[in-house]
Design an enzyme around this catalytic site. Structure first.
Site, PDB file in Angstrom:
ATOM      1  N   LYS A   1      -2.570   5.872  -4.503  1.00 49.40           N
ATOM      2  CA  LYS A   1      -3.678   6.808  -4.199  1.00 49.40           C
ATOM      3  C   LYS A   1      -3.489   8.133  -4.908  1.00 49.40           C
ATOM      4  CE  LYS A   1      -3.646   4.730   0.406  1.00 49.40           C
ATOM      5  NZ  LYS A   1      -2.213   4.605   0.782  1.00 49.40           N
TER       6      LYS A   1
ATOM      7  N   TYR B   1       3.182   9.878  -0.736  1.00 53.84           N
ATOM      8  CA  TYR B   1       4.239   9.313   0.118  1.00 53.84           C
ATOM      9  C   TYR B   1       5.629   9.518  -0.503  1.00 53.84           C
ATOM     10  CZ  TYR B   1       0.347   6.645   2.287  1.00 53.84           C
ATOM     11  OH  TYR B   1      -0.828   6.266   2.889  1.00 53.84           O
TER      12      TYR B   1
ATOM     13  N   ASP C   1       0.850  -1.196   0.000  1.00 53.74           N
ATOM     14  CA  ASP C   1       0.000   0.000   0.000  1.00 53.74           C
ATOM     15  C   ASP C   1       0.887   1.248   0.000  1.00 53.74           C
ATOM     16  OD1 ASP C   1      -2.959   1.045   0.717  1.00 53.74           O
ATOM     17  OD2 ASP C   1      -1.462   2.252   1.782  1.00 53.74           O
TER      18      ASP C   1
ATOM     19  N   ASN D   1       5.187  -8.972  12.115  1.00 50.94           N
ATOM     20  CA  ASN D   1       3.833  -8.546  11.742  1.00 50.94           C
ATOM     21  C   ASN D   1       3.190  -9.490  10.730  1.00 50.94           C
ATOM     22  OD1 ASN D   1       4.272  -6.395  13.436  1.00 50.94           O
ATOM     23  ND2 ASN D   1       4.594  -4.895  11.807  1.00 50.94           N
TER      24      ASN D   1
ATOM     25  N   HIS E   1      -7.509   9.637  -2.082  1.00 51.70           N
ATOM     26  CA  HIS E   1      -6.818   9.569  -0.790  1.00 51.70           C
ATOM     27  C   HIS E   1      -7.622  10.193   0.363  1.00 51.70           C
ATOM     28  CE1 HIS E   1      -2.440   9.261   0.819  1.00 51.70           C
ATOM     29  NE2 HIS E   1      -3.290   9.073   1.798  1.00 51.70           N
TER      30      HIS E   1
HETATM   31  P1  NAD Z   1       0.893   1.555  11.937  1.00 52.19           P
HETATM   32  O1  NAD Z   1      -0.263   1.551  12.859  1.00 52.19           O
HETATM   33  O2  NAD Z   1       1.089   0.445  10.962  1.00 52.19           O
HETATM   34  O3  NAD Z   1       2.175   1.746  12.841  1.00 52.19           O
HETATM   35  C1  NAD Z   1       3.461   1.763  12.304  1.00 52.19           C
HETATM   36  C2  NAD Z   1       4.455   2.065  13.438  1.00 52.19           C
HETATM   37  O4  NAD Z   1       4.226   1.161  14.518  1.00 52.19           O
HETATM   38  C3  NAD Z   1       5.887   1.849  13.007  1.00 52.19           C
HETATM   39  O5  NAD Z   1       6.430   3.040  12.491  1.00 52.19           O
HETATM   40  C4  NAD Z   1       6.559   1.449  14.309  1.00 52.19           C
HETATM   41  O6  NAD Z   1       6.875   2.604  15.057  1.00 52.19           O
HETATM   42  C5  NAD Z   1       5.463   0.700  15.016  1.00 52.19           C
HETATM   43  N1  NAD Z   1       5.528  -0.764  14.803  1.00 52.19           N
HETATM   44  C6  NAD Z   1       5.183  -1.454  13.678  1.00 52.19           C
HETATM   45  N2  NAD Z   1       5.317  -2.776  13.889  1.00 52.19           N
HETATM   46  C7  NAD Z   1       5.744  -2.924  15.168  1.00 52.19           C
HETATM   47  C8  NAD Z   1       6.047  -4.049  15.956  1.00 52.19           C
HETATM   48  N3  NAD Z   1       5.934  -5.297  15.493  1.00 52.19           N
HETATM   49  N4  NAD Z   1       6.458  -3.825  17.235  1.00 52.19           N
HETATM   50  C9  NAD Z   1       6.560  -2.584  17.732  1.00 52.19           C
HETATM   51  N5  NAD Z   1       6.291  -1.469  17.029  1.00 52.19           N
HETATM   52  C10 NAD Z   1       5.876  -1.645  15.750  1.00 52.19           C
HETATM   53  O7  NAD Z   1       0.833   2.984  11.214  1.00 52.19           O
HETATM   54  P2  NAD Z   1       0.882   3.632   9.783  1.00 52.19           P
HETATM   55  O8  NAD Z   1       2.188   3.458   9.097  1.00 52.19           O
HETATM   56  O9  NAD Z   1       0.394   5.003  10.027  1.00 52.19           O
HETATM   57  O10 NAD Z   1      -0.257   2.866   8.970  1.00 52.19           O
HETATM   58  C11 NAD Z   1      -0.005   1.724   8.166  1.00 52.19           C
HETATM   59  C12 NAD Z   1      -0.238   2.039   6.712  1.00 52.19           C
HETATM   60  O11 NAD Z   1      -1.560   2.544   6.501  1.00 52.19           O
HETATM   61  C13 NAD Z   1       0.641   3.151   6.143  1.00 52.19           C
HETATM   62  O12 NAD Z   1       1.972   2.745   5.944  1.00 52.19           O
HETATM   63  C14 NAD Z   1      -0.108   3.493   4.885  1.00 52.19           C
HETATM   64  O13 NAD Z   1       0.136   2.507   3.893  1.00 52.19           O
HETATM   65  C15 NAD Z   1      -1.553   3.422   5.373  1.00 52.19           C
HETATM   66  N6  NAD Z   1      -2.056   4.754   5.791  1.00 52.19           N
HETATM   67  C16 NAD Z   1      -3.018   5.320   5.011  1.00 52.19           C
HETATM   68  C17 NAD Z   1      -3.526   6.559   5.357  1.00 52.19           C
HETATM   69  C18 NAD Z   1      -4.602   7.157   4.494  1.00 52.19           C
HETATM   70  O14 NAD Z   1      -4.934   8.352   4.684  1.00 52.19           O
HETATM   71  N7  NAD Z   1      -5.175   6.434   3.583  1.00 52.19           N
HETATM   72  C19 NAD Z   1      -3.055   7.243   6.481  1.00 52.19           C
HETATM   73  C20 NAD Z   1      -2.087   6.632   7.266  1.00 52.19           C
HETATM   74  C21 NAD Z   1      -1.603   5.393   6.925  1.00 52.19           C
END
Ligand code: NAD
Length: 276
Positions: free
Chosen positions: A76, A51, A46, A241, A109
């Site tokens: 997006k 980005y 994704d 994960n 988006h």
């Molecule tokens: P997320 O909830 O996936 O959290 C990611 C963060 O959590 C990492 O940077 C790290 O700090 C921590 N983390 C991840 N795995 C871990 C583990 N196993 N143990 C401990 N800490 C861990 O947050 P995200 O990146 O905001 O969201 C995931 C994806 O969603 C994004 O990469 C993107 O592709 C999508 N997204 C979309 C929108 C949108 O507006 N459509 C907005 C935000 C994110």
């Protein structure tokens, strides 16, 4: 290799329920992070134009040698490209950066609802789907009222609505509207970027199953039927994960996590977010 379940979308296509997200992955680390994810077994990536890391995603895909039809790639459309000509050009630009002829899913988006240009963008996405530039089309951050407007004006129902969902923000009103229209829910920031790792029901389930809080939360989303793509650049976490298919949360554990909902956003509110 682990078989990730797929979700059947309303247009008949199948999407791997667990993927890899690359928001905030720096451009110069994206190829390595996505390559690690693909080696681990993720087949759903994704990304988004905004980005600024689509080239890294494309480089990792090219390097992987994985057949195109085994990969699921989402990108997006940013708000500044909502006008008809702009939308088509924006997808061409993304495809060029990704090195692909078509994506699997193209999303609006954000609705940016101050004007209703997202409706013009939606009609352009319908044409892009008909032209074969994207297999499925969908939306992101759409509230029920925005879905209603798309239903009134559009001729295709969005395949997905990608919204912020995690234990502290469960968006039941939005998920109910998605269900009403047959739109699959994708959970962004599924881990709340770590903000809920210390919540007691999550710690209790982690202890009971000998797994981490992140794995419990991913399992909760999967068992609740949502599509998700947690992000990490740390190789061990990318593996962790994905290692979520060896245990099941009980109904009581799922319900205890459901009860953590407290309307706590990590990101912007789609009702008022109007970026340009
Ligand atoms: P997320 O909830 O996936 O959290 C990611 C963060 O959590 C990492 O940077 C790290 O700090 C921590 N983390 C991840 N795995 C871990 C583990 N196993 N143990 C401990 N800490 C861990 O947050 P995200 O990146 O905001 O969201 C995931 C994806 O969603 C994004 O990469 C993107 O592709 C999508 N997204 C979309 C929108 C949108 O507006 N459509 C907005 C935000 C994110």
């Amino acid at each position: 290799m682990t078989a990730v379940p797929t979700v059947r979308l309303n247009d008949g296509s199948a999407i791997p329920q667990l993927g890899f997200g690359v928001w905030q992955v720096p451009a110069d680390q994206t190829e390595e992070a996505v390559a690690k994810a693909l080696e681990t077994g993720y087949r759903h990536i994704d990304t988004a134009a905004v980005y600024r890391n689509e080239e890294g995603v494309g480089a990792a895909i090219a390097r992987s040698g994985i057949p195109r039809d085994e990969l699921y790639v989402t990108t997006k459309l940013w708000v500044s490209d909502f006008k008809q000509g702009g939308t088509k050009q924006a997808l061409e630009t993304s495809l060029g950066k990704l090195g692909l002829d078509a994506v699997d899913l193209y999303l609006i988006h954000w609705p940016a609802p101050a004007d209703e240009l997202y409706l013009e963008a939606w009609k352009a996405l319908e044409e892009l789907r008909a032209e074969g530039k994207t297999r499925s089309i969908g939306v992101s951050n759409f509230l029920p009222e925005h879905l209603d407007r798309v239903a009134e004006v559009g001729s295709v129902t969005p395949a997905v609505n990608q919204v912020e969902v995690h234990p502290a923000l469960q968006q039941r009103r939005v998920q109910d509207a998605n269900n009403k229209y047959g739109v699959a829910t994708q959970a962004w920031s599924p881990l709340a970027q770590g903000a809920v790792f210390g919540d007691q029901p999550i710690l209790d389930a982690a202890h009971a199953h000998g797994v981490t809080p992140a794995q419990v939360i991913i399992r909760w989303h999967l068992q609740r039927g949502r599509i998700l793509f947690p992000k990490s650049v740390t190789p061990s976490r990318i593996e962790e994960n994905f290692d979520v298919f060896g245990f099941d949360l009980s109904d009581a554990e799922l319900e205890a996590i459901d009860a953590l909902d407290r309307n706590e956003r990590t990101g912007a509110d789609p009702a008022t977010f109007n970026p340009s």
